[in-house]
Design a protein around this motif. Sequence first.
Motif, short mmCIF file in Angstrom:
data_model
loop_
_atom_site.label_atom_id
_atom_site.label_comp_id
_atom_site.label_asym_id
_atom_site.label_seq_id
_atom_site.Cartn_x
_atom_site.Cartn_y
_atom_site.Cartn_z
N SER A 98 0.83 -1.21 0.00
CA SER A 98 0.00 0.00 0.00
C SER A 98 0.87 1.26 0.00
CB SER A 98 -1.00 0.00 1.15
OG SER A 98 -0.39 0.20 2.40
N ALA A 99 2.00 1.22 0.71
CA ALA A 99 2.94 2.35 0.67
C ALA A 99 3.54 2.48 -0.73
CB ALA A 99 4.05 2.16 1.70
N ASN A 100 3.79 1.35 -1.37
CA ASN A 100 4.31 1.39 -2.74
C ASN A 100 3.33 2.09 -3.68
OD1 ASN A 100 6.41 -0.13 -1.72
ND2 ASN A 100 5.76 -2.04 -2.69
N LEU A 101 2.03 1.80 -3.55
CA LEU A 101 1.04 2.43 -4.42
C LEU A 101 0.88 3.91 -4.12
CD1 LEU A 101 -1.78 -0.26 -4.75
CD2 LEU A 101 0.03 0.33 -6.38
N LEU A 102 1.02 4.30 -2.86
CA LEU A 102 0.96 5.73 -2.53
C LEU A 102 2.11 6.48 -3.18
CD1 LEU A 102 -0.04 5.60 1.25
CD2 LEU A 102 -1.49 6.28 -0.69
N ALA A 103 3.31 5.88 -3.18
CA ALA A 103 4.49 6.52 -3.75
C ALA A 103 4.52 6.44 -5.27
CB ALA A 103 5.75 5.90 -3.17
N HIS A 104 4.04 5.33 -5.81
CA HIS A 104 4.09 5.08 -7.26
C HIS A 104 2.76 4.45 -7.70
CE1 HIS A 104 8.43 5.74 -7.06
NE2 HIS A 104 8.44 4.92 -6.04
N PRO A 105 1.75 5.27 -8.01
CA PRO A 105 0.42 4.72 -8.31
C PRO A 105 0.32 3.93 -9.62
CG PRO A 105 0.41 7.12 -8.44
CD PRO A 105 1.75 6.73 -7.93
N ASP A 106 1.24 4.14 -10.56
CA ASP A 106 1.20 3.35 -11.79
C ASP A 106 1.79 1.97 -11.50
OD1 ASP A 106 0.02 5.39 -13.16
OD2 ASP A 106 1.82 5.99 -14.25
N ALA A 107 1.02 0.94 -11.83
CA ALA A 107 1.42 -0.43 -11.53
C ALA A 107 0.89 -1.33 -12.64
CB ALA A 107 0.86 -0.84 -10.17
N GLU A 108 1.04 -2.63 -12.42
CA GLU A 108 0.52 -3.62 -13.35
C GLU A 108 -0.08 -4.75 -12.53
OE1 GLU A 108 2.93 -6.58 -15.96
OE2 GLU A 108 2.69 -4.73 -17.14
N ILE A 109 -1.12 -5.36 -13.08
CA ILE A 109 -1.68 -6.54 -12.42
C ILE A 109 -1.68 -7.70 -13.40
CG2 ILE A 109 -3.10 -5.25 -10.78
CD1 ILE A 109 -5.54 -5.95 -12.60
N SER A 110 -1.63 -8.89 -12.84
CA SER A 110 -1.88 -10.10 -13.60
C SER A 110 -3.27 -10.56 -13.15
CB SER A 110 -0.83 -11.16 -13.28
OG SER A 110 -1.15 -12.37 -13.94
N TRP A 111 -4.20 -10.55 -14.09
CA TRP A 111 -5.60 -10.87 -13.79
C TRP A 111 -6.07 -11.91 -14.79
CZ3 TRP A 111 -9.39 -10.65 -10.45
CH2 TRP A 111 -10.73 -10.68 -10.87
N LYS A 112 -6.37 -13.10 -14.28
CA LYS A 112 -6.86 -14.19 -15.12
C LYS A 112 -5.93 -14.45 -16.30
CE LYS A 112 -11.66 -13.45 -13.83
NZ LYS A 112 -13.02 -13.16 -14.31
N GLY A 113 -4.63 -14.42 -16.03
CA GLY A 113 -3.63 -14.73 -17.05
C GLY A 113 -3.27 -13.58 -17.97
N ARG A 114 -3.83 -12.40 -17.75
CA ARG A 114 -3.52 -11.23 -18.59
C ARG A 114 -2.79 -10.19 -17.75
NH1 ARG A 114 -9.10 -9.19 -20.23
NH2 ARG A 114 -9.32 -9.72 -18.06
N ASP A 115 -1.81 -9.54 -18.35
CA ASP A 115 -1.12 -8.43 -17.71
C ASP A 115 -1.81 -7.14 -18.11
OD1 ASP A 115 0.72 -10.12 -16.51
OD2 ASP A 115 2.10 -10.01 -18.20
N ILE A 116 -2.19 -6.34 -17.11
CA ILE A 116 -2.98 -5.13 -17.35
C ILE A 116 -2.33 -3.96 -16.63
CG2 ILE A 116 -5.24 -4.03 -17.05
CD1 ILE A 116 -6.41 -6.95 -16.91
N PRO A 117 -1.97 -2.89 -17.36
CA PRO A 117 -1.45 -1.70 -16.68
C PRO A 117 -2.59 -0.98 -15.96
CG PRO A 117 -1.52 -1.36 -19.06
CD PRO A 117 -1.99 -2.76 -18.81
N VAL A 118 -2.33 -0.55 -14.72
CA VAL A 118 -3.35 0.10 -13.90
C VAL A 118 -2.76 1.33 -13.20
CG1 VAL A 118 -4.69 -2.01 -13.47
CG2 VAL A 118 -2.85 -1.37 -11.90
N ARG A 119 -3.65 2.17 -12.73
CA ARG A 119 -3.28 3.29 -11.86
C ARG A 119 -4.11 3.14 -10.59
NH1 ARG A 119 -3.11 7.43 -15.18
NH2 ARG A 119 -0.87 7.19 -15.26
#
Length: 166
Positions: A98-119
């Motif tokens: 959660s501290a990582n997202l506060l400092a750097h809100p741009d991230a990526e998730i792996s969701w159901k086998g797909r990589d998705i860029p998120v903010r």
Amino acid sequence: MPVVERLVQKVSSTRSFARIAPHCVPALDRAVHRLTGGRLLLSTKLLPGLVLTSTGAKTGQRRRTPLACMPDSGRDGTDEGWVLVGSNFGRPGHPAWSANLLAHPDAEISWKGRDIPVRARLLRGAEREAVWAALLRFWPPYGRYQARVEREIRLFRLERRQAPGR
């Protein structure tokens, strides 16, 4: 509610689970995720889950963290966003991700086998309260986690963003 789900909710609400789970659940999820090429997380048999890849707040290094989530579907039923709960299994401190997202809100998730860029966006005020109420209906143990800690559990909404270079 099925008996197994009630039992899982009861067990996951205990202090013993909060002591043990952070050491074994993420490690098992990372292993299963890697072995299945990103298609499966063991914990998704209980709750929807994803793997968050964020940038470390202090180190700047990429961090992969398996997390439970509450999908936030669009009007057409597609995956428009996700809610992450910084419950830390009802332990005192905020989770590192959660501290990582506060400092750097741009991230990526792996969701159901797909990589998705998120903010990521930290939820506050009335929006947070509405999402919190939905979360308690979705997974009641979150209420017991909040009752055990003095801090307000952080809630983040993850929304799709354009991948770099697109």
